[in-house]
Motif scaffolding. Structure first.
Motif, PDB file in Angstrom:
ATOM      1  N   GLY A   1      46.155   3.747   8.826  1.00 48.47           N
ATOM      2  CA  GLY A   1      47.567   3.380   8.739  1.00 48.47           C
ATOM      3  C   GLY A   1      48.296   3.576  10.053  1.00 48.47           C
ATOM      4  N   PHE A   2      48.006   4.674  10.731  1.00 45.47           N
ATOM      5  CA  PHE A   2      48.616   4.973  12.035  1.00 45.47           C
ATOM      6  C   PHE A   2      48.261   3.873  13.030  1.00 45.47           C
ATOM      7  CE2 PHE A   2      50.405   8.675  14.411  1.00 45.47           C
ATOM      8  CZ  PHE A   2      50.379   8.144  15.687  1.00 45.47           C
ATOM      9  N   ILE A   3      46.990   3.521  13.089  1.00 47.97           N
ATOM     10  CA  ILE A   3      46.525   2.472  13.994  1.00 47.97           C
ATOM     11  C   ILE A   3      47.139   1.128  13.605  1.00 47.97           C
ATOM     12  CG2 ILE A   3      44.490   1.165  14.738  1.00 47.97           C
ATOM     13  CD1 ILE A   3      42.910   3.883  14.325  1.00 47.97           C
TER      14      ILE A   3
ATOM     15  N   ARG B   1      55.581   9.189  10.946  1.00 46.21           N
ATOM     16  CA  ARG B   1      55.440   8.211  12.031  1.00 46.21           C
ATOM     17  C   ARG B   1      56.172   6.920  11.696  1.00 46.21           C
ATOM     18  NH1 ARG B   1      55.245   7.512  17.158  1.00 46.21           N
ATOM     19  NH2 ARG B   1      54.109   9.469  17.069  1.00 46.21           N
ATOM     20  N   LEU B   2      56.015   6.436  10.459  1.00 47.30           N
ATOM     21  CA  LEU B   2      56.696   5.211  10.038  1.00 47.30           C
ATOM     22  C   LEU B   2      58.210   5.386  10.088  1.00 47.30           C
ATOM     23  CD1 LEU B   2      54.449   4.254   6.978  1.00 47.30           C
ATOM     24  CD2 LEU B   2      54.414   3.219   9.255  1.00 47.30           C
ATOM     25  N   VAL B   3      58.676   6.539   9.628  1.00 52.05           N
ATOM     26  CA  VAL B   3      60.111   6.837   9.656  1.00 52.05           C
ATOM     27  C   VAL B   3      60.605   6.893  11.101  1.00 52.05           C
ATOM     28  CG1 VAL B   3      61.834   8.642   9.192  1.00 52.05           C
ATOM     29  CG2 VAL B   3      60.194   7.972   7.416  1.00 52.05           C
ATOM     30  N   GLN B   4      59.882   7.578  11.961  1.00 52.17           N
ATOM     31  CA  GLN B   4      60.285   7.690  13.364  1.00 52.17           C
ATOM     32  C   GLN B   4      60.420   6.303  14.002  1.00 52.17           C
ATOM     33  OE1 GLN B   4      57.508   9.702  15.955  1.00 52.17           O
ATOM     34  NE2 GLN B   4      58.713   9.264  17.773  1.00 52.17           N
ATOM     35  N   SER B   5      59.410   5.481  13.830  1.00 50.08           N
ATOM     36  CA  SER B   5      59.431   4.145  14.441  1.00 50.08           C
ATOM     37  C   SER B   5      60.531   3.270  13.854  1.00 50.08           C
ATOM     38  CB  SER B   5      58.088   3.438  14.240  1.00 50.08           C
ATOM     39  OG  SER B   5      57.045   4.127  14.866  1.00 50.08           O
ATOM     40  N   THR B   6      60.690   3.322  12.537  1.00 49.59           N
ATOM     41  CA  THR B   6      61.703   2.490  11.889  1.00 49.59           C
ATOM     42  C   THR B   6      63.096   2.864  12.359  1.00 49.59           C
ATOM     43  OG1 THR B   6      60.272   2.190   9.973  1.00 49.59           O
ATOM     44  CG2 THR B   6      62.625   1.736   9.661  1.00 49.59           C
TER      45      THR B   6
ATOM     46  N   GLY C   1      50.804   0.788  14.674  1.00 53.54           N
ATOM     47  CA  GLY C   1      50.903   0.459  16.098  1.00 53.54           C
ATOM     48  C   GLY C   1      50.574  -1.001  16.353  1.00 53.54           C
ATOM     49  N   LEU C   2      49.569  -1.510  15.668  1.00 49.98           N
ATOM     50  CA  LEU C   2      49.194  -2.918  15.790  1.00 49.98           C
ATOM     51  C   LEU C   2      50.309  -3.815  15.266  1.00 49.98           C
ATOM     52  CD1 LEU C   2      47.126  -5.132  16.455  1.00 49.98           C
ATOM     53  CD2 LEU C   2      46.125  -4.736  14.184  1.00 49.98           C
ATOM     54  N   ALA C   3      50.916  -3.454  14.154  1.00 49.95           N
ATOM     55  CA  ALA C   3      52.011  -4.255  13.590  1.00 49.95           C
ATOM     56  C   ALA C   3      53.189  -4.342  14.559  1.00 49.95           C
ATOM     57  CB  ALA C   3      52.464  -3.671  12.248  1.00 49.95           C
ATOM     58  N   LEU C   4      53.531  -3.237  15.188  1.00 51.15           N
ATOM     59  CA  LEU C   4      54.612  -3.250  16.176  1.00 51.15           C
ATOM     60  C   LEU C   4      54.252  -4.140  17.359  1.00 51.15           C
ATOM     61  CD1 LEU C   4      55.643   0.523  16.148  1.00 51.15           C
ATOM     62  CD2 LEU C   4      56.884  -1.400  15.117  1.00 51.15           C
ATOM     63  N   LEU C   5      52.998  -4.057  17.802  1.00 52.89           N
ATOM     64  CA  LEU C   5      52.529  -4.901  18.909  1.00 52.89           C
ATOM     65  C   LEU C   5      52.589  -6.380  18.522  1.00 52.89           C
ATOM     66  CD1 LEU C   5      51.264  -5.212  21.719  1.00 52.89           C
ATOM     67  CD2 LEU C   5      49.030  -4.899  20.625  1.00 52.89           C
ATOM     68  N   ILE C   6      52.132  -6.712  17.322  1.00 54.20           N
ATOM     69  CA  ILE C   6      52.171  -8.106  16.872  1.00 54.20           C
ATOM     70  C   ILE C   6      53.609  -8.603  16.818  1.00 54.20           C
ATOM     71  CG2 ILE C   6      51.786  -9.613  14.874  1.00 54.20           C
ATOM     72  CD1 ILE C   6      49.174  -7.959  14.385  1.00 54.20           C
ATOM     73  N   LEU C   7      54.520  -7.800  16.266  1.00 51.28           N
ATOM     74  CA  LEU C   7      55.932  -8.190  16.212  1.00 51.28           C
ATOM     75  C   LEU C   7      56.461  -8.464  17.613  1.00 51.28           C
ATOM     76  CD1 LEU C   7      58.608  -8.650  14.762  1.00 51.28           C
ATOM     77  CD2 LEU C   7      58.982  -6.153  14.841  1.00 51.28           C
TER      78      LEU C   7
ATOM     79  N   ALA D   1      59.564  -1.990  22.215  1.00 53.97           N
ATOM     80  CA  ALA D   1      58.559  -1.591  23.215  1.00 53.97           C
ATOM     81  C   ALA D   1      58.389  -0.078  23.216  1.00 53.97           C
ATOM     82  CB  ALA D   1      58.961  -2.083  24.599  1.00 53.97           C
ATOM     83  N   ARG D   2      59.481   0.644  23.095  1.00 53.34           N
ATOM     84  CA  ARG D   2      59.400   2.115  23.108  1.00 53.34           C
ATOM     85  C   ARG D   2      58.768   2.647  21.824  1.00 53.34           C
ATOM     86  NH1 ARG D   2      57.578   4.994  26.073  1.00 53.34           N
ATOM     87  NH2 ARG D   2      57.781   7.101  25.358  1.00 53.34           N
ATOM     88  N   ALA D   3      59.103   2.044  20.683  1.00 57.14           N
ATOM     89  CA  ALA D   3      58.497   2.479  19.420  1.00 57.14           C
ATOM     90  C   ALA D   3      56.988   2.257  19.455  1.00 57.14           C
ATOM     91  CB  ALA D   3      59.122   1.727  18.243  1.00 57.14           C
ATOM     92  N   HIS D   4      56.572   1.119  20.002  1.00 59.66           N
ATOM     93  CA  HIS D   4      55.130   0.849  20.133  1.00 59.66           C
ATOM     94  C   HIS D   4      54.494   1.856  21.083  1.00 59.66           C
ATOM     95  CE1 HIS D   4      51.647  -1.097  22.101  1.00 59.66           C
ATOM     96  NE2 HIS D   4      51.301  -1.224  20.840  1.00 59.66           N
TER      97      HIS D   4
END
Length: 134
Positions: free
Chosen positions: A10-12, A95-100, A15-21, A55-58
């Motif tokens: 899920g962690f990986i 991690r999901l909360v932090q990024s969101t 990160g991939l989902a943020l990169l794809i976005l 970019a920073r969240a990724h």
């Protein structure tokens, strides 16, 4: 798969989902002629505040992967997932909360909440590190 393996995946994947976005948005900007193909920097400094936060969240995910993912990996490889499993999903949710929160706002409250989510991850990581070493 164990909860630790799911959390690591899920962690990986996050990160991939943020990169794809980020790359979907960049592709749109290039195809629409708004930005040249070579008009991007790693931090998206010349682009919208959202793109900069994305970019920073990724980058945060990539920076945390060797530490938090590494600890999950050590537990999986050594067969000590009994140490990481109880808090594995908590780490992933933090991690999901932090990024969101990072994507949504940079208000003082949002930054404090984002740091709290990161502090949860640090505490879990420190705990796992200590217990895995003992």
């Amino acid at each position: 798969m164990s909860a630790s393996a799911y959390a690591l995946t899920g962690f990986i994947s996050w990160g991939l989902a943020l990169l794809i976005l980020m790359e979907v948005i960049r592709t749109y900007l290039v195809i629409s002629g708004k930005v040249a193909a070579n008009g991007f920097t790693p931090d998206n400094a010349a682009h919208s505040p959202f793109m900069q936060r994305l970019a920073r969240a990724h980058a945060n995910c990539i920076e945390g992967l060797p530490i938090f993912g590494g600890l999950l990996g050590v537990a999986i490889i050594t067969g000590k997932t009994d140490i990481t499993t109880p808090l594995a999903y908590t780490l992933l949710v933090a991690r999901l909360v932090q990024s969101t929160i990072h994507l949504v706002s940079t208000s003082e409250l949002a930054v404090s909440l984002r740091f709290t989510a990161f502090a949860v991850q640090m505490a879990i990581g420190a705990y796992w590190s200590l217990i895995l070493l003992i």
